[in-house]
Design a protein around this motif. Structure first.
Motif, PDB file in Angstrom:
ATOM      1  N   THR A  21      43.126  36.703  32.625  1.00 25.18           N
ATOM      2  CA  THR A  21      43.278  35.346  32.097  1.00 25.18           C
ATOM      3  C   THR A  21      43.479  34.385  33.255  1.00 25.18           C
ATOM      4  OG1 THR A  21      44.333  36.190  30.082  1.00 25.18           O
ATOM      5  CG2 THR A  21      44.652  33.854  30.586  1.00 25.18           C
ATOM      6  N   LEU A  22      42.713  33.284  33.258  1.00 24.98           N
ATOM      7  CA  LEU A  22      42.901  32.191  34.207  1.00 24.98           C
ATOM      8  C   LEU A  22      43.309  30.974  33.390  1.00 24.98           C
ATOM      9  CD1 LEU A  22      42.749  31.047  37.079  1.00 24.98           C
ATOM     10  CD2 LEU A  22      40.329  30.560  36.664  1.00 24.98           C
ATOM     11  N   ALA A  23      44.473  30.407  33.706  1.00 20.69           N
ATOM     12  CA  ALA A  23      45.002  29.263  32.963  1.00 20.69           C
ATOM     13  C   ALA A  23      45.404  28.160  33.932  1.00 20.69           C
ATOM     14  CB  ALA A  23      46.201  29.692  32.127  1.00 20.69           C
ATOM     15  N   GLN A  24      45.638  26.970  33.393  1.00 25.32           N
ATOM     16  CA  GLN A  24      46.061  25.805  34.169  1.00 25.32           C
ATOM     17  C   GLN A  24      45.041  25.461  35.263  1.00 25.32           C
ATOM     18  OE1 GLN A  24      48.420  25.314  31.747  1.00 25.32           O
ATOM     19  NE2 GLN A  24      49.706  24.422  33.306  1.00 25.32           N
ATOM     20  N   ALA A  25      43.778  25.757  34.987  1.00 25.93           N
ATOM     21  CA  ALA A  25      42.710  25.504  35.963  1.00 25.93           C
ATOM     22  C   ALA A  25      41.958  24.229  35.582  1.00 25.93           C
ATOM     23  CB  ALA A  25      41.758  26.699  35.999  1.00 25.93           C
ATOM     24  N   ASN A  26      40.879  23.957  36.291  1.00 21.84           N
ATOM     25  CA  ASN A  26      39.986  22.852  35.954  1.00 21.84           C
ATOM     26  C   ASN A  26      38.764  23.405  35.227  1.00 21.84           C
ATOM     27  OD1 ASN A  26      41.655  20.994  37.260  1.00 21.84           O
ATOM     28  ND2 ASN A  26      40.591  21.232  39.198  1.00 21.84           N
ATOM     29  N   ASP A  27      38.043  22.542  34.533  1.00 21.38           N
ATOM     30  CA  ASP A  27      36.826  22.975  33.852  1.00 21.38           C
ATOM     31  C   ASP A  27      35.860  23.608  34.845  1.00 21.38           C
ATOM     32  OD1 ASP A  27      37.847  21.972  31.523  1.00 21.38           O
ATOM     33  OD2 ASP A  27      36.580  20.182  31.480  1.00 21.38           O
ATOM     34  N   GLY A  28      35.244  24.724  34.454  1.00 20.46           N
ATOM     35  CA  GLY A  28      34.243  25.385  35.283  1.00 20.46           C
ATOM     36  C   GLY A  28      34.787  26.396  36.266  1.00 20.46           C
ATOM     37  N   ASP A  29      36.110  26.586  36.341  1.00 23.49           N
ATOM     38  CA  ASP A  29      36.698  27.567  37.252  1.00 23.49           C
ATOM     39  C   ASP A  29      36.633  28.967  36.645  1.00 23.49           C
ATOM     40  OD1 ASP A  29      37.375  25.487  38.959  1.00 23.49           O
ATOM     41  OD2 ASP A  29      39.454  25.377  38.279  1.00 23.49           O
ATOM     42  N   SER A  30      36.707  29.980  37.492  1.00 20.31           N
ATOM     43  CA  SER A  30      36.796  31.370  37.030  1.00 20.31           C
ATOM     44  C   SER A  30      37.341  32.217  38.166  1.00 20.31           C
ATOM     45  CB  SER A  30      35.433  31.900  36.575  1.00 20.31           C
ATOM     46  OG  SER A  30      34.552  32.049  37.668  1.00 20.31           O
ATOM     47  N   VAL A  31      37.638  33.475  37.858  1.00 19.75           N
ATOM     48  CA  VAL A  31      38.100  34.416  38.868  1.00 19.75           C
ATOM     49  C   VAL A  31      37.399  35.748  38.623  1.00 19.75           C
ATOM     50  CG1 VAL A  31      40.163  35.090  37.541  1.00 19.75           C
ATOM     51  CG2 VAL A  31      40.110  35.443  40.014  1.00 19.75           C
ATOM     52  N   ASP A  32      36.945  36.382  39.719  1.00 25.57           N
ATOM     53  CA  ASP A  32      36.378  37.731  39.682  1.00 25.57           C
ATOM     54  C   ASP A  32      37.454  38.699  40.127  1.00 25.57           C
ATOM     55  OD1 ASP A  32      33.778  36.830  38.990  1.00 25.57           O
ATOM     56  OD2 ASP A  32      33.316  36.458  41.101  1.00 25.57           O
ATOM     57  N   VAL A  33      37.578  39.831  39.413  1.00 20.80           N
ATOM     58  CA  VAL A  33      38.633  40.798  39.706  1.00 20.80           C
ATOM     59  C   VAL A  33      38.037  42.194  39.859  1.00 20.80           C
ATOM     60  CG1 VAL A  33      40.712  41.905  38.797  1.00 20.80           C
ATOM     61  CG2 VAL A  33      40.335  39.463  38.415  1.00 20.80           C
ATOM     62  N   TRP A  34      38.426  42.866  40.935  1.00 17.09           N
ATOM     63  CA  TRP A  34      38.103  44.270  41.153  1.00 17.09           C
ATOM     64  C   TRP A  34      39.411  45.047  41.110  1.00 17.09           C
ATOM     65  CZ3 TRP A  34      35.630  40.334  43.532  1.00 17.09           C
ATOM     66  CH2 TRP A  34      34.230  40.350  43.589  1.00 17.09           C
ATOM     67  N   ALA A  35      39.468  46.115  40.343  1.00 18.45           N
ATOM     68  CA  ALA A  35      40.629  47.005  40.336  1.00 18.45           C
ATOM     69  C   ALA A  35      40.417  48.048  41.433  1.00 18.45           C
ATOM     70  CB  ALA A  35      40.787  47.680  38.998  1.00 18.45           C
ATOM     71  N   VAL A  36      41.417  48.262  42.269  1.00 18.32           N
ATOM     72  CA  VAL A  36      41.362  49.292  43.304  1.00 18.32           C
ATOM     73  C   VAL A  36      42.217  50.450  42.794  1.00 18.32           C
ATOM     74  CG1 VAL A  36      41.807  49.845  45.706  1.00 18.32           C
ATOM     75  CG2 VAL A  36      41.036  47.535  45.071  1.00 18.32           C
ATOM     76  N   VAL A  37      41.549  51.598  42.586  1.00 15.78           N
ATOM     77  CA  VAL A  37      42.161  52.718  41.889  1.00 15.78           C
ATOM     78  C   VAL A  37      41.957  54.005  42.693  1.00 15.78           C
ATOM     79  CG1 VAL A  37      42.082  54.065  39.745  1.00 15.78           C
ATOM     80  CG2 VAL A  37      41.682  51.616  39.682  1.00 15.78           C
ATOM     81  N   GLU A  38      43.003  54.824  42.731  1.00 15.73           N
ATOM     82  CA  GLU A  38      42.844  56.174  43.267  1.00 15.73           C
ATOM     83  C   GLU A  38      42.555  57.091  42.088  1.00 15.73           C
ATOM     84  OE1 GLU A  38      45.060  59.430  46.102  1.00 15.73           O
ATOM     85  OE2 GLU A  38      45.785  57.366  46.055  1.00 15.73           O
ATOM     86  N   VAL A  39      41.390  57.731  42.152  1.00 10.42           N
ATOM     87  CA  VAL A  39      40.968  58.595  41.038  1.00 10.42           C
ATOM     88  C   VAL A  39      41.079  60.052  41.400  1.00 10.42           C
ATOM     89  CG1 VAL A  39      39.502  56.891  39.958  1.00 10.42           C
ATOM     90  CG2 VAL A  39      38.558  58.354  41.714  1.00 10.42           C
TER      91      VAL A  39
END
Length: 127
Positions: free
Chosen positions: A109-127
């Protein structure tokens, strides 16, 4: 082995300057030990108000929030650890453990941002 899973995009925010929000839940179930997240902010969310929350949901364990960034929009790696507790549920000082993932899905969730904003997220996991 360590893997980076993603990216999961929060979706483009809408709602007005400084109050725009959006969220997305991934479709890839993740199992392993969560080490942290790499975040890349898109379209310059305001660092003074942007809030990012990452939850684990839909897996074997209950939904839980594992990362909250308040008033920040800086790209980078964010390690996550949880404090260890004794069998009496007392905090163990100066200890931390990895967060287990058992077929969990990421919700960003990205909140309190401006119109058109986003965030890309990569999870770093030990499998």
């Amino acid at each position: 082995m360590i893997e980076a899973i993603g990216p999961l995009n929060s979706g483009t925010t809408a709602g007005g300057a400084g109050v725009s929000t959006n969220n997305a839940t991934g479709t890839t179930a993740i199992t392993g030990e969560l080490l942290g997240f790499y975040l890349r902010f898109n379209d310059s969310p305001p660092a003074g108000t942007a809030d990012t929350t990452i939850q684990l949901t839909g897996g074997v364990l209950p939904t839980r929030t594992v990362l909250t960034i308040t008033n920040g929009a800086t790209d980078g790696f964010y390690p996550v650890r949880m404090g260890a507790v004794s069998t009496a549920n007392a905090a163990i000082t100066d200890s931390n453990v990895c967060i287990p993932l058992v077929r969990d899905y990421l919700k960003v969730t990205l909140a309190q941002a401006n119109d058109g904003d986003s965030v890309d997220v990569w999870a770093v996991v030990e499998v």
